[in-house]
Design a protein around this motif. Structure first.
Motif, short mmCIF file in Angstrom:
data_model
loop_
_atom_site.label_atom_id
_atom_site.label_comp_id
_atom_site.label_asym_id
_atom_site.label_seq_id
_atom_site.Cartn_x
_atom_site.Cartn_y
_atom_site.Cartn_z
N GLN A 1 0.84 -1.21 0.00
CA GLN A 1 0.00 0.00 0.00
C GLN A 1 0.87 1.25 0.00
N ASP A 2 1.85 1.30 0.88
CA ASP A 2 2.73 2.47 0.97
C ASP A 2 3.46 2.73 -0.34
N GLN A 3 3.97 1.68 -0.96
CA GLN A 3 4.71 1.86 -2.21
C GLN A 3 3.81 2.38 -3.32
N ILE A 4 2.61 1.82 -3.45
CA ILE A 4 1.71 2.28 -4.52
C ILE A 4 1.30 3.73 -4.29
N VAL A 5 0.87 4.04 -3.08
CA VAL A 5 0.40 5.40 -2.78
C VAL A 5 1.53 6.42 -2.96
N ASP A 6 2.72 6.08 -2.45
CA ASP A 6 3.84 7.02 -2.53
C ASP A 6 4.32 7.22 -3.97
N SER A 7 4.38 6.16 -4.75
CA SER A 7 4.94 6.29 -6.09
C SER A 7 3.91 6.69 -7.14
N MET A 8 2.65 6.31 -6.94
CA MET A 8 1.61 6.60 -7.93
C MET A 8 0.77 7.82 -7.56
N ASN A 9 0.92 8.29 -6.32
CA ASN A 9 0.17 9.43 -5.83
C ASN A 9 -1.35 9.19 -5.90
N VAL B 1 -4.83 -6.64 -3.56
CA VAL B 1 -4.55 -5.25 -3.87
C VAL B 1 -5.61 -4.73 -4.84
N GLU B 2 -6.32 -3.69 -4.43
CA GLU B 2 -7.23 -2.96 -5.32
C GLU B 2 -6.43 -1.75 -5.79
N LEU B 3 -5.86 -1.86 -7.00
CA LEU B 3 -4.92 -0.86 -7.50
C LEU B 3 -5.51 0.55 -7.51
N ALA B 4 -6.69 0.68 -8.09
CA ALA B 4 -7.37 1.97 -8.24
C ALA B 4 -8.77 1.69 -8.78
N PHE B 5 -9.56 2.73 -8.90
CA PHE B 5 -10.95 2.57 -9.35
C PHE B 5 -11.06 2.71 -10.87
N ILE B 6 -11.43 1.63 -11.51
CA ILE B 6 -11.62 1.64 -12.96
C ILE B 6 -12.86 2.47 -13.32
N SER B 7 -13.70 2.75 -12.33
CA SER B 7 -14.93 3.54 -12.51
C SER B 7 -14.68 5.05 -12.33
N ASN B 8 -13.44 5.44 -12.02
CA ASN B 8 -13.09 6.84 -11.85
C ASN B 8 -12.20 7.27 -13.02
N GLU B 9 -12.51 8.38 -13.63
CA GLU B 9 -11.79 8.80 -14.85
C GLU B 9 -10.28 8.94 -14.64
N ASP B 10 -9.86 9.59 -13.56
CA ASP B 10 -8.43 9.77 -13.32
C ASP B 10 -7.74 8.46 -12.97
N ASP B 11 -8.36 7.67 -12.09
CA ASP B 11 -7.79 6.37 -11.74
C ASP B 11 -7.71 5.45 -12.95
N GLU B 12 -8.75 5.49 -13.80
CA GLU B 12 -8.77 4.65 -14.99
C GLU B 12 -7.59 4.97 -15.90
N LYS B 13 -7.24 6.23 -16.01
CA LYS B 13 -6.08 6.63 -16.83
C LYS B 13 -4.80 6.01 -16.27
N LEU B 14 -4.67 6.01 -14.94
CA LEU B 14 -3.50 5.38 -14.33
C LEU B 14 -3.49 3.88 -14.63
N LEU B 15 -4.65 3.25 -14.50
CA LEU B 15 -4.74 1.80 -14.75
C LEU B 15 -4.42 1.47 -16.20
N ASN C 1 -2.55 3.53 -18.37
CA ASN C 1 -1.26 4.04 -18.85
C ASN C 1 -0.07 3.76 -17.96
N ASN C 2 -0.29 3.33 -16.72
CA ASN C 2 0.82 3.21 -15.77
C ASN C 2 0.90 1.81 -15.14
N GLN C 3 0.62 0.79 -15.92
CA GLN C 3 0.64 -0.57 -15.40
C GLN C 3 2.03 -0.97 -14.92
#
Length: 178
Positions: A108-116, A145-159, A161-163
């Motif tokens: 969790q710490d690594q994802i949040v810190d590096s992916m913001n 691990v729930e990486l981010a929300f695929i239902s949220n526009e900004d999170d979806e972009k991370l999912l 473009n930033n795999q």
């Protein structure tokens, strides 16, 4: 050291692709598999053996991880809800597993810190209540691990473009744990 990586949902999306972005069609199963494969690559590069397995039959997933006597279990998913405003990363572990809690914190710490991403924290899966099958039926420290929300526009972009960045963060979380 062996890490069993469960890429969430069905291979090729059949019968269940998991959550899908309404706007782009991005599928959870595809993101989970790519992030899982990349995570394995980074862990292999530092001498950690990995197995990546994607299957909708959760009992089969757990059986394989237990049979291989993996040292750690990581299930990779994308979150989704009706509200397009929910966002962020959360990592689940099984109640009573101190090692699972520590692994969840490290990832969790690594994802949040590096992916913001928004830090939704680590969550405790309680058997019989909200027990997330793969966490309560594996014999080793396990996280989902729930990486981010695929239902949220900004999170979806991370999912989308930033795999690779998600995978690097998960791998660093594992090495932090070790």
């Amino acid at each position: 050291m062996m890490v069993f990586i469960n890429a969430g949902h069905a291979p090729n999306g059949h019968p269940d692709p998991g959550a899908c972005s309404r706007s782009t069609g991005l599928r959870e199963c595809d993101v989970a598999l790519k992030v899982g494969e990349l995570t394995a690559k980074y862990l292999n590069a530092v001498g950690i053996e990995t197995v990546v397995f994607q299957n909708d039959a959760l009992s089969e997933v757990c059986h394989r991880a237990n049979k291989l006597e993996a040292d750690l279990f990581i299930s990779i998913h994308c979150n989704s809800v009706e509200s397009p405003y929910a966002e962020g990363t959360e990592t689940w572990y099984c109640s009573g597993s101190e090692a699972g809690r520590l692994l969840a914190e490290c990832i969790q710490d690594q994802i949040v810190d590096s992916m913001n991403t928004v830090d939704r924290g680590i969550k405790e899966a309680v058997p019989g209540k909200n027990g997330l099958y793969v966490l309560t039926n594996t014999d080793m420290p396990a996280v989902l691990v729930e990486l981010a929300f695929i239902s949220n526009e900004d999170d979806e972009k991370l999912l989308r473009n930033n795999q690779d960045d998600f995978a690097r963060a998960i791998a660093r979380g594992v090495t932090d744990y070790l």
